[in-house]
Design a protein around this motif. Structure first.
Motif, short mmCIF file in Angstrom:
data_model
loop_
_atom_site.label_atom_id
_atom_site.label_comp_id
_atom_site.label_asym_id
_atom_site.label_seq_id
_atom_site.Cartn_x
_atom_site.Cartn_y
_atom_site.Cartn_z
N LYS A 3 0.82 -1.04 0.09
CA LYS A 3 0.09 0.03 0.01
C LYS A 3 0.88 1.40 -0.11
O LYS A 3 1.87 1.30 0.79
CB LYS A 3 -0.80 -0.19 1.28
N HIS A 4 0.36 2.16 -0.82
CA HIS A 4 1.43 3.65 -1.07
C HIS A 4 0.33 4.60 -1.13
O HIS A 4 -0.73 4.57 -1.55
CB HIS A 4 2.36 3.53 -2.13
N TYR A 5 0.82 5.62 -0.37
CA TYR A 5 -0.16 7.01 -0.16
C TYR A 5 0.84 7.98 -0.56
O TYR A 5 1.89 8.11 -0.19
CB TYR A 5 -0.70 7.01 1.06
N ASN A 6 0.66 9.18 -1.53
CA ASN A 6 1.26 10.00 -1.67
C ASN A 6 0.46 11.37 -1.53
O ASN A 6 -0.67 11.53 -1.12
CB ASN A 6 1.63 10.19 -3.03
N ILE A 10 -3.54 10.05 -3.42
CA ILE A 10 -3.90 8.82 -4.07
C ILE A 10 -3.37 7.81 -3.20
O ILE A 10 -2.16 7.67 -2.74
CB ILE A 10 -3.08 9.01 -5.42
N LEU A 12 -2.35 3.67 -3.53
CA LEU A 12 -2.17 2.55 -4.52
C LEU A 12 -2.20 1.37 -3.68
O LEU A 12 -1.24 1.30 -2.88
CB LEU A 12 -0.87 2.87 -5.33
N GLU A 14 -1.12 -2.39 -4.46
CA GLU A 14 -0.68 -3.26 -5.18
C GLU A 14 -0.86 -4.70 -4.71
O GLU A 14 -0.42 -5.06 -3.71
CB GLU A 14 1.09 -3.09 -5.47
N SER A 23 -6.05 -0.49 -18.00
CA SER A 23 -6.63 0.18 -16.61
C SER A 23 -8.27 0.27 -16.96
O SER A 23 -8.85 0.47 -17.94
CB SER A 23 -6.18 1.59 -16.18
N ASP A 33 -6.13 -2.07 -12.54
CA ASP A 33 -5.03 -2.39 -13.48
C ASP A 33 -5.06 -3.85 -13.45
O ASP A 33 -5.10 -4.61 -12.43
CB ASP A 33 -3.63 -1.85 -13.06
N SER A 42 -3.32 -3.92 -9.42
CA SER A 42 -3.47 -3.02 -8.38
C SER A 42 -4.71 -2.15 -8.66
O SER A 42 -5.44 -2.15 -9.48
CB SER A 42 -2.41 -2.12 -8.63
N GLU A 44 -5.97 1.87 -7.84
CA GLU A 44 -5.69 3.30 -7.37
C GLU A 44 -6.83 3.98 -7.00
O GLU A 44 -8.02 3.91 -7.58
CB GLU A 44 -5.04 3.94 -8.49
N PHE A 46 -8.29 7.71 -6.05
CA PHE A 46 -7.82 9.07 -6.06
C PHE A 46 -8.86 9.59 -5.12
O PHE A 46 -9.98 9.36 -4.65
CB PHE A 46 -8.23 9.71 -7.41
#
Length: 66
Positions: A3-6, A10, A12, A14, A23, A33, A42, A44, A46
């Motif tokens: 898990k990634h957050y920016n 967003i 993400l 995976e 997508s 995706d 993954s 995403e 938003f």
């Protein structure tokens, strides 16, 4: 699963590695995706901080910040 957050809000998630095919937009703020075989690579999300609330917001809090 990763898990990634920016800073652009967003999230993400995976699920696995594989050869990206395309997508698929599930809703205005959610994109998935997939591979040609239909495997989900993954998702995403938003505007994640607005999409999740309550206990689900913990997903963002524990995600690896990029």
């Amino acid at each position: 699963m990763k898990k990634h957050y920016n800073e652009e809000d967003i999230l993400l998630i995976e699920f696995k590695d594989g050869e990206y095919w395309k997508s698929i937009e599930l809703s205005k703020d959610i994109v998935m995706d997939v591979t040609k075989d239909g495997d989900i690579l993954s998702i995403e999300i938003f505007n994640a901080s607005k999409t999740f609330s309550g206990d689900l917001k913990k997903v963002i809090e524990i995600a690896e910040v990029q």
